[in-house]
Design a protein around this motif. Sequence first.
Motif, PDB file in Angstrom:
ATOM      1  N   CYS A  33      61.770 -22.329  -9.574  1.00  0.00           N
ATOM      2  CA  CYS A  33      59.694 -22.969  -9.433  1.00  0.00           C
ATOM      3  C   CYS A  33      58.818 -22.466  -9.634  1.00  0.00           C
ATOM      4  O   CYS A  33      58.192 -23.063 -10.241  1.00  0.00           O
ATOM      5  CB  CYS A  33      59.757 -23.932  -8.235  1.00  0.00           C
ATOM      6  SG  CYS A  33      58.832 -25.044  -7.722  1.00  0.00           S
ATOM      7  N   LYS A  34      58.954 -21.390  -9.234  1.00  0.00           N
ATOM      8  CA  LYS A  34      56.906 -21.043  -8.601  1.00  0.00           C
ATOM      9  C   LYS A  34      57.535 -20.042 -10.113  1.00  0.00           C
ATOM     10  O   LYS A  34      56.236 -19.841 -11.048  1.00  0.00           O
ATOM     11  CB  LYS A  34      57.419 -19.666  -7.680  1.00  0.00           C
ATOM     12  CG  LYS A  34      57.273 -20.325  -6.158  1.00  0.00           C
ATOM     13  CD  LYS A  34      57.364 -18.850  -5.933  1.00  0.00           C
ATOM     14  CE  LYS A  34      56.163 -18.113  -5.716  1.00  0.00           C
ATOM     15  NZ  LYS A  34      56.125 -17.377  -4.108  1.00  0.00           N
ATOM     16  N   GLY A  55      53.520 -22.655 -12.965  1.00  0.00           N
ATOM     17  CA  GLY A  55      54.544 -22.941 -12.384  1.00  0.00           C
ATOM     18  C   GLY A  55      54.370 -23.772 -10.984  1.00  0.00           C
ATOM     19  O   GLY A  55      53.265 -24.064 -10.354  1.00  0.00           O
ATOM     20  N   GLY A  56      55.233 -24.751  -9.722  1.00  0.00           N
ATOM     21  CA  GLY A  56      54.725 -24.360  -9.108  1.00  0.00           C
ATOM     22  C   GLY A  56      55.101 -24.438  -7.616  1.00  0.00           C
ATOM     23  O   GLY A  56      54.938 -23.030  -7.581  1.00  0.00           O
ATOM     24  N   MET A 109      60.989 -27.480 -14.028  1.00  0.00           N
ATOM     25  CA  MET A 109      60.277 -28.736 -13.738  1.00  0.00           C
ATOM     26  C   MET A 109      60.904 -30.139 -12.236  1.00  0.00           C
ATOM     27  O   MET A 109      61.948 -30.244 -12.148  1.00  0.00           O
ATOM     28  CB  MET A 109      60.128 -30.023 -15.027  1.00  0.00           C
ATOM     29  CG  MET A 109      60.046 -29.122 -16.094  1.00  0.00           C
ATOM     30  SD  MET A 109      58.156 -28.578 -15.570  1.00  0.00           S
ATOM     31  CE  MET A 109      57.880 -26.641 -15.712  1.00  0.00           C
ATOM     32  N   CYS A 110      59.239 -30.694 -11.979  1.00  0.00           N
ATOM     33  CA  CYS A 110      59.759 -32.072 -10.731  1.00  0.00           C
ATOM     34  C   CYS A 110      60.902 -32.521 -11.248  1.00  0.00           C
ATOM     35  O   CYS A 110      61.405 -32.976 -10.205  1.00  0.00           O
ATOM     36  CB  CYS A 110      58.382 -31.700 -10.262  1.00  0.00           C
ATOM     37  SG  CYS A 110      56.799 -30.843 -10.082  1.00  0.00           S
ATOM     38  N   GLY A 113      55.626 -30.128  -5.160  1.00  0.00           N
ATOM     39  CA  GLY A 113      53.995 -28.740  -5.278  1.00  0.00           C
ATOM     40  C   GLY A 113      53.991 -28.818  -6.900  1.00  0.00           C
ATOM     41  O   GLY A 113      53.557 -27.543  -7.709  1.00  0.00           O
ATOM     42  N   GLY A 114      54.662 -29.759  -8.033  1.00  0.00           N
ATOM     43  CA  GLY A 114      54.116 -29.555  -9.127  1.00  0.00           C
ATOM     44  C   GLY A 114      52.356 -29.605  -9.442  1.00  0.00           C
ATOM     45  O   GLY A 114      51.665 -29.846  -9.064  1.00  0.00           O
ATOM     46  N   ALA A 115      52.044 -29.490 -10.735  1.00  0.00           N
ATOM     47  CA  ALA A 115      51.024 -29.176 -10.726  1.00  0.00           C
ATOM     48  C   ALA A 115      50.741 -30.518 -11.202  1.00  0.00           C
ATOM     49  O   ALA A 115      51.235 -31.321 -11.842  1.00  0.00           O
ATOM     50  CB  ALA A 115      50.721 -28.505 -12.556  1.00  0.00           C
TER      51      ALA A 115
END
Lengths: 370, 370
Positions: free
Chosen positions: A327-328, A297-298, A333-334, A285-287
């Motif tokens: 994460c949020k 955030g992810g 990081m992913c 759910g990363g950017a």
Amino acid sequence: MEEFVVTPWEVHGAIDYFELVERFGTQLIDDELSKRLKKYIGDHQMLRRNIFYSHRDLNWILDKYEKGEKFVLYTGRGPSSNTHLGHLMPWFFTKDLQEAFDVKLYFQMTDDEKFLFNNELKLDDTRNLSYENALDIIALGFAPKRTKIFLDTEYANVLYKIAVEVAKRVTFSTAKAVFGFTNSTNIGSIFFTSMQSAPAFLESVLEKKNVPCLIPCAIDQDAHFRVCRDVAPILGYYKPAVVHCKLFPSLAGSDKMSASLPQTSIFTTDAPKTARKKVMNAFTGGAVSVKEQKEKGGNPDICSIYQYEYYLFEKDDDKMKELREKCKRGELMCGEHKQILADKIEKFLTAHQEKREKARDKIEDYMLRD
Amino acid sequence: MEEFVVTPWEVHGAIDYFELVERFGTQLIDDELSKRLKKYIGDHQMLRRNIFYSHRDLNWILDKYEKGEKFVLYTGRGPSSNTHLGHLMPWFFTKDLQEAFDVKLYFQMTDDEKFLFNNELKLDDTRNLSYENALDIIALGFAPKRTKIFLDTEYANVLYKIAVEVAKRVTFSTAKAVFGFTNSTNIGSIFFTSMQSAPAFLESVLEKKNVPCLIPCAIDQDAHFRVCRDVAPILGYYKPAVVHCKLFPSLAGSDKMSASLPQTSIFTTDAPKTARKKVMNAFTGGAVSVKEQKEKGGNPDICSIYQYEYYLFEKDDDKMKELREKCKRGELMCGEHKQILADKIEKFLTAHQEKREKARDKIEDYMLRD
């Protein structure tokens, strides 16, 4: 909203698990039932997290149990591939149920099914895969005295007799309505549901008395047991109770983990390094950039790495919450999270594969034949 | 002309056996083939009288045999009742084939079928009847070393594996077209034809090489083997050859002898006196009064007593001709002919029942299990 499909042989679309309970006519596991189960199985993360979330007649089987009438557990595996992590999930819960209630477990390998429903597989393939999959079951530590594994084709002397009792009471209309069969469906596939129903009555047949049965399984298998439950009273048996779990997610971030997409599934037979690579390639759910992710955030809700932690690898709720928040907030990081999960999976696989090899010598202690 | 129906589960109307050969796409046994068979089986009255009259690939299997490739025989019995004389007819011929060619015989008892297709029968009933029927097979003197009898439910460990190979290649459309199934047909009945196909490949499976198979059976069973023959090459086996007999007539003078009408069927378990009574009550081709019959003669072609002689009890063609002529000239009254046949049947039953009782001790020499 995308239309989703869940049958024993097809799962796609974004599954609404509440909608599924409506569609199938099952019951949600509510707080009261969850509390009742807790007395036996403890504060289990698969109940706490609503991974096992739906049921049929679970209260009834607990009533029976509390009045001194023991049930048997029955679950199964469709041996179309090596075992992947998604398969293990309900098996862990089944093992915990077995230990909590101190009951027998019948474990069905539907080598006939996977042959009948898959043009690529020969019966020898599904037979061999059954034995490979059985190693994973044994490696999880199920007690050999109370756990019996069988292949449909190898235990047919017993199962076929029960299956024809079921089959006699199921019309093609019913099978068509429940499973979506057409005139092009082969007649083995049409019959097969009878073979999947049979083990629900196996203990009753072997013991020559009515024995309650509880079936832990993924919700996509429910159709078989709807049919099975309709037939049970006609045959003079209890309707089996069922407890359903959600489907383990794919590393691609959608649908369930599927053996037909090996790059997005982690098999118990994968070399730990291979598994690591798959994790590192997983959908998250990363950017689009590290910079943006640190700012915005992810999104853990669509992230397969997060799902893996939630469904299987991070049992501690506090740590789970921390992963989510970090994460949020763009603090995890992913790439970093992938490394964390990959470490856990590597560790799990290394230990599991050692037990799995040792299981080769024990397999005959578990197999049920006639 | 009345429409007639011939399926494995339904026979009614006045059967036109030539028309059936057209409908099913089989071949008549012509003079040349009859002559060819004679070399092995002698001048057999069931060939001479066209009781065994139709076939599929019989020349092919004789070619194979003459080149040194032995076949196996496969026949069966649907155990829905005690054995009646109609069942014995093809078994006598099968025994003669077995002796003539010195080959193995697989004898299938379809206890699953008779349970699945009959609401009145339990699986225990068809199982018990299978063993009762097996006594009749053994009493006929089949050689135990070369004759193996099995029940579908008791030999399912072997048969089910072969059956799913067949079933995978048969769609519901095909089963519907061939057998007349509907949406109300139960899914066990739909699957069943695969179990009836399986023994055609049994020797090939057990011997791990392709072995030709010849199936002697009544023509109403042909539908199963049409399906079986279509599937055979896909599985890499020879198509089984088939040799068909006509259906043994009922004492009511129409249709085939049916166990569901016990008054018009003679069972091997009938007390000889009971059999005599049934013969005395049989439908004949006699006139309304003795006076008229003496003047105008009887009609042997519609007479069940005459048919019994022709199909089973009078092997001598000259005597058969004499019976026919005397009947037509009004010299042989029905009562008199009934006494003659009743004597023969009483004698046969007395001897058969003695052998049948002795067969109880031999049954395990014949049964095939796994």
